[in-house]
Scaffold this active site. Structure first.
Site, PDB file in Angstrom:
ATOM      1  N   SER A 182       0.853  -1.194   0.000  1.00  0.00           N
ATOM      2  CA  SER A 182       0.000   0.000   0.000  1.00  0.00           C
ATOM      3  C   SER A 182       0.887   1.241   0.000  1.00  0.00           C
ATOM      4  CB  SER A 182      -0.958  -0.034   1.196  1.00  0.00           C
ATOM      5  OG  SER A 182      -1.873   1.049   1.139  1.00  0.00           O
ATOM      6  N   THR A 183       0.820   2.060   1.043  1.00  0.00           N
ATOM      7  CA  THR A 183       1.596   3.303   1.083  1.00  0.00           C
ATOM      8  C   THR A 183       3.086   3.012   0.932  1.00  0.00           C
ATOM      9  OG1 THR A 183      -0.039   4.159   2.640  1.00  0.00           O
ATOM     10  CG2 THR A 183       2.010   5.411   2.396  1.00  0.00           C
ATOM     11  N   HIS A 209      -2.766  -1.253  -3.215  1.00  0.00           N
ATOM     12  CA  HIS A 209      -3.885  -0.330  -3.027  1.00  0.00           C
ATOM     13  C   HIS A 209      -3.679   0.871  -3.952  1.00  0.00           C
ATOM     14  CE1 HIS A 209      -4.427  -1.909   1.376  1.00  0.00           C
ATOM     15  NE2 HIS A 209      -4.778  -2.802   0.464  1.00  0.00           N
ATOM     16  N   MET A 301      -0.129   1.133   5.113  1.00  0.00           N
ATOM     17  CA  MET A 301      -0.941   1.415   6.294  1.00  0.00           C
ATOM     18  C   MET A 301      -1.908   0.271   6.563  1.00  0.00           C
ATOM     19  SD  MET A 301      -2.008   5.438   5.855  1.00  0.00           S
ATOM     20  CE  MET A 301      -3.123   5.315   7.258  1.00  0.00           C
ATOM     21  N   ASP A 304      -4.118  -4.952   6.206  1.00  0.00           N
ATOM     22  CA  ASP A 304      -4.539  -5.777   5.076  1.00  0.00           C
ATOM     23  C   ASP A 304      -3.410  -6.739   4.721  1.00  0.00           C
ATOM     24  OD1 ASP A 304      -6.099  -6.738   3.027  1.00  0.00           O
ATOM     25  OD2 ASP A 304      -5.479  -5.188   1.596  1.00  0.00           O
TER      26      ASP A 304
END
Length: 359
Positions: A182-183, A209, A301, A304
């Site tokens: 993600s991030t 993401h 973050m 998940d």
């Protein structure tokens, strides 16, 4: 000012807001100042002014527009990273051109991005405000770390002993690699995949993401930069060795066994918060491949990937996570490691080579 107020101010993350639109600057300032943990210390109307303000005000986080007069946001990010590395959150348009520009900004050193129009990432205004504040707070902690001398950075906590529920698969027995992020993920994925040889033996699933309009541009960029083929996943196509399939933004990715073949399934699931969702992809992989999977959870973050990793481990699969020191956000890999589900905790710079030698 009372001692309590001084301590409260000192603990707040300092933010610089950069945008050539006065209306948008005021809107962002208003939203951020609604959070007691954030303090807007200044604004700037172009990239050149932003660079000056970063040097003068020393913020922990900068929110940055891309298209601005005098100096654009990407150039400003490069200058800031050269002069005083600072956490930067980009605002971008959800177009192909906006995706390319945002990916350029991430390569230049920005840590994360959000759509400039709030209704493009949440129809709920309050949820959009929370998302913005949460992103700024999350990368602000990385901003504080960026300002520390390397020797002063705290050592990452030791990972818990891995929990293995089945005998380990022997090296070379993997039939699939699945990577969630993600991030910070776009840059991390580029670094991992660029370390793989052209003859990589198994297919790879990439669950990042990302908005729907960004994944075609991201897949195209990765394909140009890596020796393996990288493409956006399509519903119904059969998995091929040496090809990395990027989950389409805004949708879910799964695998399905059909006799000797394994095909991809791309589908909608509006009820799921993450689209694509690492947990859902990992769970389908666990059902189709059992122990013959290597899953990797990179920077991001939230948590998940943790429950998907748990299902993979129950089937005897192997799970690696990126270490805290090299993550932009340690949330996702940290959740897996803290649950005792990680077989290996690796610095980002070692994952590509380690993967190439393990498959």
């Amino acid at each position: 000012m009372s001692l309590a107020n001084k301590e409260n101010t000192a603990s707040r993350l300092r933010v610089l807001v950069v945008d050539d639109s006065g209306f948008f600057r005021r809107r962002i300032v208003e939203i951020l100042e609604g959070d007691a943990k954030l303090e807007v210390v200044g604004t700037a109307a172009n990239g050149q002014e932003a660079v000056r303000q970063v040097l003068a005000l020393k913020p922990d986080v900068v929110t940055m527009d891309i298209e601005m007069p005098v100096m654009d946001g990407i150039t400003a990010v490069r200058r800031i990273m050269a002069l005083r590395p600072t956490a930067v959150l980009m605002f971008s348009s959800l177009t192909y051109e906006g995706a390319q520009a945002t990916l350029n900004a991430l390569e230049a050193g920005a840590l994360d991005f959000l759509p400039k129009r709030f209704d493009e990432f949440s129809r709920d205004k309050e949820e959009a405000k929370r998302t913005l504040r949460n992103r700024v707070r999350a990368i602000g902690l990385e901003g504080l770390r960026m300002q520390q001398a390397p020797a002063a950075r705290p050592a990452p906590a030791p990972a818990p002993a891995p929990a293995r529920m089945q005998p380990p698969v022997r090296r070379g027995d993997f039939r699939l690699v699945a990577i969630g992020s993600s991030t910070g993920g776009p840059v991390a994925l580029q670094q991992v995949l660029s370390g793989l040889p052209a003859g990589f033996a198994v297919p790879i699933l990439l669950i990042q993401h990302m908005p729907a309009s960004f994944t075609p541009a991201f897949a195209e960029r990765l394909n140009q930069q890596c020796r393996i083929q990288v493409k956006e996943a399509e519903d119904g196509e059969a998995l091929q060795p040496g090809v990395a399939y990027l989950a389409p933004g805004g949708r879910q990715l799964a695998v399905e066994s059909q006799g000797a073949r394994v095909i991809l399934r791309v589908y909608d699931d509006p009820a799921q918060h993450y689209r694509p969702c690492v947990d859902q992809a990992f769970s389908s992989v666990a059902a189709a491949f059992h122990a013959r999977v290597l899953a990797i959870v990179l920077t991001g973050m939230g948590a998940d990937g943790r429950e998907g990793a748990r299902k993979l481990k129950q089937g005897g699969a192997s799970v690696w996570v990126q270490d805290e020191a090299s993550c932009v956000i340690y949330g996702m890999p940290g959740a897996v490691a803290e649950a005792g589900l990680a077989d290996e905790v690796l610095p980002l710079g070692q994952i590509g080579a380690h993967l190439a030698s393990s498959v």
